[in-house]
Scaffold this motif. Structure first.
Motif, PDB file in Angstrom:
ATOM      1  N   PRO A   1      -2.702  -7.433  11.995  1.00 44.55           N
ATOM      2  CA  PRO A   1      -3.960  -7.282  12.729  1.00 44.55           C
ATOM      3  C   PRO A   1      -5.150  -7.853  11.971  1.00 44.55           C
ATOM      4  N   GLN A   2      -5.088  -7.861  10.645  1.00 39.07           N
ATOM      5  CA  GLN A   2      -6.102  -8.445   9.769  1.00 39.07           C
ATOM      6  C   GLN A   2      -5.494  -8.523   8.373  1.00 39.07           C
ATOM      7  N   ALA A   3      -6.225  -9.040   7.435  1.00 37.73           N
ATOM      8  CA  ALA A   3      -5.706  -9.124   6.073  1.00 37.73           C
ATOM      9  C   ALA A   3      -5.518  -7.718   5.507  1.00 37.73           C
ATOM     10  N   PRO A   4      -4.327  -7.397   5.004  1.00 38.58           N
ATOM     11  CA  PRO A   4      -4.126  -6.089   4.384  1.00 38.58           C
ATOM     12  C   PRO A   4      -4.786  -6.035   3.015  1.00 38.58           C
ATOM     13  N   VAL A   5      -5.001  -4.824   2.547  1.00 34.16           N
ATOM     14  CA  VAL A   5      -5.554  -4.607   1.213  1.00 34.16           C
ATOM     15  C   VAL A   5      -4.490  -4.954   0.179  1.00 34.16           C
ATOM     16  N   ASP A   6      -4.890  -5.577  -0.920  1.00 31.65           N
ATOM     17  CA  ASP A   6      -3.955  -5.914  -1.991  1.00 31.65           C
ATOM     18  C   ASP A   6      -3.166  -4.678  -2.418  1.00 31.65           C
ATOM     19  N   ASP A   7      -1.856  -4.853  -2.592  1.00 33.18           N
ATOM     20  CA  ASP A   7      -0.982  -3.720  -2.930  1.00 33.18           C
ATOM     21  C   ASP A   7      -1.427  -3.001  -4.194  1.00 33.18           C
ATOM     22  N   MET A   8      -1.856  -3.754  -5.190  1.00 33.94           N
ATOM     23  CA  MET A   8      -2.238  -3.105  -6.440  1.00 33.94           C
ATOM     24  C   MET A   8      -3.569  -2.368  -6.318  1.00 33.94           C
ATOM     25  N   LEU A   9      -4.447  -2.791  -5.419  1.00 31.91           N
ATOM     26  CA  LEU A   9      -5.662  -2.018  -5.182  1.00 31.91           C
ATOM     27  C   LEU A   9      -5.297  -0.674  -4.557  1.00 31.91           C
TER      28      LEU A   9
ATOM     29  N   ALA B   1       4.794 -15.234  -3.038  1.00 31.98           N
ATOM     30  CA  ALA B   1       5.354 -13.885  -3.205  1.00 31.98           C
ATOM     31  C   ALA B   1       4.239 -12.888  -2.891  1.00 31.98           C
ATOM     32  N   PHE B   2       4.007 -12.666  -1.597  1.00 34.97           N
ATOM     33  CA  PHE B   2       2.740 -12.123  -1.124  1.00 34.97           C
ATOM     34  C   PHE B   2       2.645 -10.605  -1.101  1.00 34.97           C
ATOM     35  N   HIS B   3       3.748  -9.887  -1.184  1.00 34.61           N
ATOM     36  CA  HIS B   3       3.690  -8.423  -1.181  1.00 34.61           C
ATOM     37  C   HIS B   3       4.498  -7.859  -2.339  1.00 34.61           C
ATOM     38  N   ILE B   4       3.941  -6.906  -3.050  1.00 34.18           N
ATOM     39  CA  ILE B   4       4.745  -6.054  -3.918  1.00 34.18           C
ATOM     40  C   ILE B   4       5.321  -4.965  -3.028  1.00 34.18           C
ATOM     41  N   ALA B   5       6.653  -4.867  -2.965  1.00 31.18           N
ATOM     42  CA  ALA B   5       7.303  -3.919  -2.059  1.00 31.18           C
ATOM     43  C   ALA B   5       7.891  -2.723  -2.788  1.00 31.18           C
ATOM     44  N   GLY B   6       8.240  -2.887  -4.057  1.00 27.64           N
ATOM     45  CA  GLY B   6       8.832  -1.789  -4.816  1.00 27.64           C
ATOM     46  C   GLY B   6       8.615  -1.964  -6.298  1.00 27.64           C
TER      47      GLY B   6
END
Length: 350
Positions: free
Chosen positions: A58-66, A268-273
């Motif tokens: 829906p829009q840019a997600p917040v950075d995983d580490m934030l 490598a756009f998402h940290i998942a685990g």
């Protein structure tokens, strides 16, 4: 009765104890911009609403580490206000995207305690979970932290060390992002042509760039996350400690290394685990951080042909470039330059 909070000491923790943390935090576009200013992260999905929408966000997600740092910061007043150091992480899962406007809160459960042999400190293990305002779980992870005792003469508790997974199973990673239109992935705009199949098992990637840490930016970062641990921001107390100065928050190192990893892992756009993580040595203002990554596993995710998962061991060093991939010395000990050893799953388009 005192109305101030001195923080919990080692004696205050009991296995099974549940801590509901103050204060809920609404994530704003300003937080996202400030995070970018601190680390310079360039991953396109988190940087561009237009890029993200083309993939069906829906829009840019917040950075995983934030997200991680905000949830972590909630836990500090109850868990690590009196910490000597945060020691490590395991069993972390990113469970749903977070967007500007979402409000995050956190709850932790104590799952282990073990007094150290010096009798002055102990290690506390907690599983912390972050939630959105509607109750959706967005993140959970285990961390263990060394905490001072209030009274060194107090008796040691029965030690309990939790059994933690070696790694998150790949099929548990799919909730980190929605099903994306990988055919709409624009390599020119993402800044990297390499997808899942372009990475080889056992490949090592020198991220080349370095970033010098400034005291001012670290202080700004800890306040952004509402991280009140004395070891990071109180020079009066830490000037009397073993280092004589404040330690850079370990999560700051993770974010620096993650931002540097764009050069070589730009898609490598998402940290998942988070499989495991260790802060090997302290970092101080004025040190320069470098990073390299090792591809230690590749996996597909059931029901997902849009993304694959790379298991990466990301090593950060201080004041040493990584062209020769420093990790251990000839005797099997960490090289003196190594400050972070971080094992995580990242999602990348197929």
């Amino acid at each position: 009765m005192s109305k101030t909070n001195p923080g919990n000491f080692f004696e205050d923790f009991q296995v099974g104890q549940v801590l509901r943390h103050a204060t809920p935090r609404t994530v704003t576009a300003g937080d996202v911009a400030l995070y970018t200013a601190l680390y310079g992260s360039r991953f396109a999905v988190q940087s561009s609403d237009a890029f993200a929408r083309a993939l069906h966000y829906p829009q840019a997600p917040v950075d995983d580490m934030l997200v991680f740092h905000i949830v972590f910061g909630k836990t500090v007043p109850d868990i690590s206000l009196n910490a000597v150091a945060n020691l490590g992480y395991a069993g972390g899962r990113f469970l749903a995207p977070v967007y500007p406007g979402d409000t995050l809160s956190a709850v932790s459960e104590v799952i282990g305690v073990k007094e150290n042999s010096n009798g002055k400190t102990g290690v506390v293990y907690v599983r912390s979970t972050g939630y959105k305002q509607d109750g959706t779980e967005v993140l959970d992870y285990v961390r263990w932290v060394m905490v001072r005792k209030r009274d060194p003469a107090s008796p040691a508790p029965t030690p309990v060390t939790p059994v933690l997974p070696d790694a998150i199973e790949p099929d548990a990673l799919g909730d980190a992002c929605p099903l994306i239109n990988s055919g709409a992935w624009d390599a020119d705009l993402s800044g990297a042509p390499h997808r899942f199949d372009d990475y080889a098992l056992d490949e090592k990637i020198d991220h080349v760039d370095g970033m010098t840490v400034e005291e001012a930016e670290h202080q700004l970062a800890t306040r952004l996350y509402q991280n009140t641990a004395k070891v990071h921001f109180n020079q009066y107390t830490e000037g009397q400690g073993r280092f004589g100065r404040r330690l850079i928050y370990g999560g700051h190192v993770i974010s620096l290394a993650r931002a540097l990893s764009f050069n070589g892992l730009g898609n490598a756009f998402h940290i998942a685990g988070i499989n495991a993580g260790r802060h090997v040595a302290p970092l101080f203002a004025g040190d320069t951080v470098f990073a390299w990554s090792h591809v230690i596993e590749k996996a597909t995710i059931s029901g997902r042909d849009d993304v694959g998962a790379l298991r990466l061991r990301m090593i950060a060093t201080k004041d040493r470039p990584c062209s020769d991939f420093p990790l251990v010395d000839g005797e099997g000990r960490y090289d003196a330059s190594v400050i972070l050893d971080f094992d995580f799953w990242a999602l990348i388009p197929r």
